[in-house]
Scaffold this motif. Structure first.
Motif, PDB file in Angstrom:
ATOM      1  N   GLU A  79     -34.251  -3.773   1.496  1.00 12.03           N
ATOM      2  CA  GLU A  79     -33.432  -4.587   2.392  1.00 12.03           C
ATOM      3  C   GLU A  79     -32.768  -3.633   3.316  1.00 12.03           C
ATOM      4  N   TRP A  80     -32.935  -3.824   4.555  1.00 12.92           N
ATOM      5  CA  TRP A  80     -32.287  -2.975   5.710  1.00 12.92           C
ATOM      6  C   TRP A  80     -31.031  -3.397   6.225  1.00 12.92           C
ATOM      7  N   SER A  81     -30.131  -2.723   6.135  1.00  9.98           N
ATOM      8  CA  SER A  81     -28.909  -3.057   6.732  1.00  9.98           C
ATOM      9  C   SER A  81     -29.034  -2.992   8.460  1.00  9.98           C
ATOM     10  N   ASP A  82     -28.246  -3.979   8.922  1.00  6.74           N
ATOM     11  CA  ASP A  82     -28.035  -3.842  10.535  1.00  6.74           C
ATOM     12  C   ASP A  82     -26.768  -3.882  11.018  1.00  6.74           C
ATOM     13  N   SER A  83     -26.564  -2.526  11.269  1.00  7.54           N
ATOM     14  CA  SER A  83     -25.123  -1.932  11.783  1.00  7.54           C
ATOM     15  C   SER A  83     -24.618  -2.741  12.797  1.00  7.54           C
ATOM     16  N   SER A 120     -27.599  -7.671   6.241  1.00  9.41           N
ATOM     17  CA  SER A 120     -28.710  -7.294   5.813  1.00  9.41           C
ATOM     18  C   SER A 120     -30.044  -7.832   6.172  1.00  9.41           C
ATOM     19  N   ARG A 121     -31.056  -7.360   6.470  1.00 15.15           N
ATOM     20  CA  ARG A 121     -32.511  -7.875   6.934  1.00 15.15           C
ATOM     21  C   ARG A 121     -33.576  -7.584   6.226  1.00 15.15           C
ATOM     22  N   GLY A 122     -34.641  -8.066   6.218  1.00 14.14           N
ATOM     23  CA  GLY A 122     -35.908  -7.701   5.613  1.00 14.14           C
ATOM     24  C   GLY A 122     -35.871  -7.674   4.331  1.00 14.14           C
ATOM     25  N   ASN A 123     -37.010  -7.843   3.725  1.00 15.17           N
ATOM     26  CA  ASN A 123     -37.047  -7.773   2.086  1.00 15.17           C
ATOM     27  C   ASN A 123     -38.563  -7.421   1.954  1.00 15.17           C
ATOM     28  N   ALA A 124     -39.297  -6.601   2.531  1.00 18.34           N
ATOM     29  CA  ALA A 124     -40.768  -6.628   2.388  1.00 18.34           C
ATOM     30  C   ALA A 124     -40.671  -5.206   1.187  1.00 18.34           C
ATOM     31  N   HIS A 125     -41.588  -5.183   0.489  1.00 18.79           N
ATOM     32  CA  HIS A 125     -41.957  -4.388  -0.527  1.00 18.79           C
ATOM     33  C   HIS A 125     -42.359  -2.999   0.262  1.00 18.79           C
ATOM     34  N   ARG A 126     -41.835  -1.828  -0.094  1.00 13.64           N
ATOM     35  CA  ARG A 126     -42.341  -0.670   0.624  1.00 13.64           C
ATOM     36  C   ARG A 126     -41.949   0.506  -0.533  1.00 13.64           C
ATOM     37  N   PRO A 127     -42.496   1.612  -0.056  1.00 11.68           N
ATOM     38  CA  PRO A 127     -42.449   2.947  -0.912  1.00 11.68           C
ATOM     39  C   PRO A 127     -40.841   3.218  -0.845  1.00 11.68           C
ATOM     40  N   LEU A 157     -48.634  11.615  -2.653  1.00  9.88           N
ATOM     41  CA  LEU A 157     -47.657  10.462  -3.283  1.00  9.88           C
ATOM     42  C   LEU A 157     -48.432   9.348  -2.559  1.00  9.88           C
ATOM     43  N   ARG A 158     -49.569   9.135  -2.022  1.00  9.87           N
ATOM     44  CA  ARG A 158     -50.382   8.010  -1.453  1.00  9.87           C
ATOM     45  C   ARG A 158     -49.597   7.410  -0.802  1.00  9.87           C
ATOM     46  N   LEU A 159     -49.015   8.125   0.441  1.00  9.47           N
ATOM     47  CA  LEU A 159     -48.272   7.497   1.578  1.00  9.47           C
ATOM     48  C   LEU A 159     -48.871   8.031   2.778  1.00  9.47           C
ATOM     49  N   PRO A 160     -48.493   7.195   4.094  1.00 10.04           N
ATOM     50  CA  PRO A 160     -49.131   7.430   5.219  1.00 10.04           C
ATOM     51  C   PRO A 160     -48.934   8.866   5.479  1.00 10.04           C
ATOM     52  N   GLU A 161     -49.911   9.707   6.230  1.00  8.80           N
ATOM     53  CA  GLU A 161     -49.676  11.254   6.566  1.00  8.80           C
ATOM     54  C   GLU A 161     -48.348  11.335   7.231  1.00  8.80           C
ATOM     55  N   ASN A 162     -47.911  10.406   8.201  1.00 13.50           N
ATOM     56  CA  ASN A 162     -46.599  10.867   8.943  1.00 13.50           C
ATOM     57  C   ASN A 162     -45.442  10.186   8.141  1.00 13.50           C
ATOM     58  N   SER A 163     -45.262  10.065   6.923  1.00 14.38           N
ATOM     59  CA  SER A 163     -43.947   9.356   6.269  1.00 14.38           C
ATOM     60  C   SER A 163     -42.923  10.256   6.431  1.00 14.38           C
ATOM     61  N   GLN A 164     -41.875   9.566   6.483  1.00 16.52           N
ATOM     62  CA  GLN A 164     -40.333  10.289   6.151  1.00 16.52           C
ATOM     63  C   GLN A 164     -39.398   9.506   5.211  1.00 16.52           C
ATOM     64  N   ALA A 165     -38.722  10.381   4.733  1.00 19.34           N
ATOM     65  CA  ALA A 165     -37.462   9.584   4.069  1.00 19.34           C
ATOM     66  C   ALA A 165     -36.418   9.363   4.938  1.00 19.34           C
ATOM     67  N   VAL A 166     -36.118   8.087   5.016  1.00 19.47           N
ATOM     68  CA  VAL A 166     -34.780   7.551   5.759  1.00 19.47           C
ATOM     69  C   VAL A 166     -33.464   7.881   5.092  1.00 19.47           C
ATOM     70  N   ILE A 167     -32.478   8.782   5.566  1.00 20.67           N
ATOM     71  CA  ILE A 167     -31.289   9.295   4.986  1.00 20.67           C
ATOM     72  C   ILE A 167     -30.164   8.557   5.476  1.00 20.67           C
ATOM     73  N   GLU A 168     -30.112   7.546   6.295  1.00 21.48           N
ATOM     74  CA  GLU A 168     -28.911   6.908   6.773  1.00 21.48           C
ATOM     75  C   GLU A 168     -28.449   5.919   5.982  1.00 21.48           C
ATOM     76  N   GLU A 169     -29.545   5.364   5.238  1.00 19.69           N
ATOM     77  CA  GLU A 169     -28.781   4.206   4.396  1.00 19.69           C
ATOM     78  C   GLU A 169     -29.627   4.293   2.905  1.00 19.69           C
ATOM     79  N   ALA A 170     -29.164   3.215   2.041  1.00 20.74           N
ATOM     80  CA  ALA A 170     -29.795   3.436   0.845  1.00 20.74           C
ATOM     81  C   ALA A 170     -29.556   1.876   0.320  1.00 20.74           C
ATOM     82  N   ASN A 171     -30.429   1.385  -0.614  1.00 17.46           N
ATOM     83  CA  ASN A 171     -30.321   0.050  -1.557  1.00 17.46           C
ATOM     84  C   ASN A 171     -29.852   0.820  -2.816  1.00 17.46           C
TER      85      ASN A 171
END
Length: 139
Positions: free
Chosen positions: A15-19, A24-31, A70-84
């Protein structure tokens, strides 16, 4: 997986935050990367960082070779500005179908740790049942 291990990649209904609105918004399964796991009064509290190929904002790139492992898309990134943050196990986890666990490398975990030093995270607390609450502050 019976207990959460930092560095493990899980499929989670993030669930993404909306600053802008504080909602909060979204609820899609993601790695997501299990970033922290702590036992407190018999409960396992877990903080996860979303992994995305289309992230904006503060993030740490995942090398193409590690993304493949890790079976992720090649251009994957870890988002480090928020966490669930949630209590393990969670109804928001997608159970793996006999897959082997995906574990991030020490190199990636160290890069994330370094990039997060001194950073404030937006924390989205996931309750057993929606709606969730959004809190701001360090994890």
């Amino acid at each position: 997986m019976s207990h959460p291990e930092p560095g493990t990649i899980i499929d989670f209904a993030y669930e993404w935050s909306d600053s802008a609105t504080g909602v909060s918004r979204g609820n899609a399964h993601r790695p997501c990367l299990i970033w922290r796991a702590r036992k407190i009064l018999g409960l396992s509290l877990v903080a996860v960082l979303p992994l995305s190929a289309s992230a904006t904002g503060a993030r740490v790139p995942i090398s193409p070779s590690e993304a493949k492992k890790l079976r992720l898309p090649e251009n994957s990134q870890a988002v480090i500005e928020e966490a669930n943050v949630f209590t393990w196990p969670s109804p928001f986890l997608k159970r793996p179908n006999g897959e082997l666990p995906r574990i991030a490398s020490r190199k990636l975990l160290n890069a994330i740790e370094e990039a997060m030093t001194g950073r404030q995270l937006t924390i989205v607390r996931r309750a057993e049942d929606p709606p969730s609450e959004t809190h701001h502050g360090a994890a």
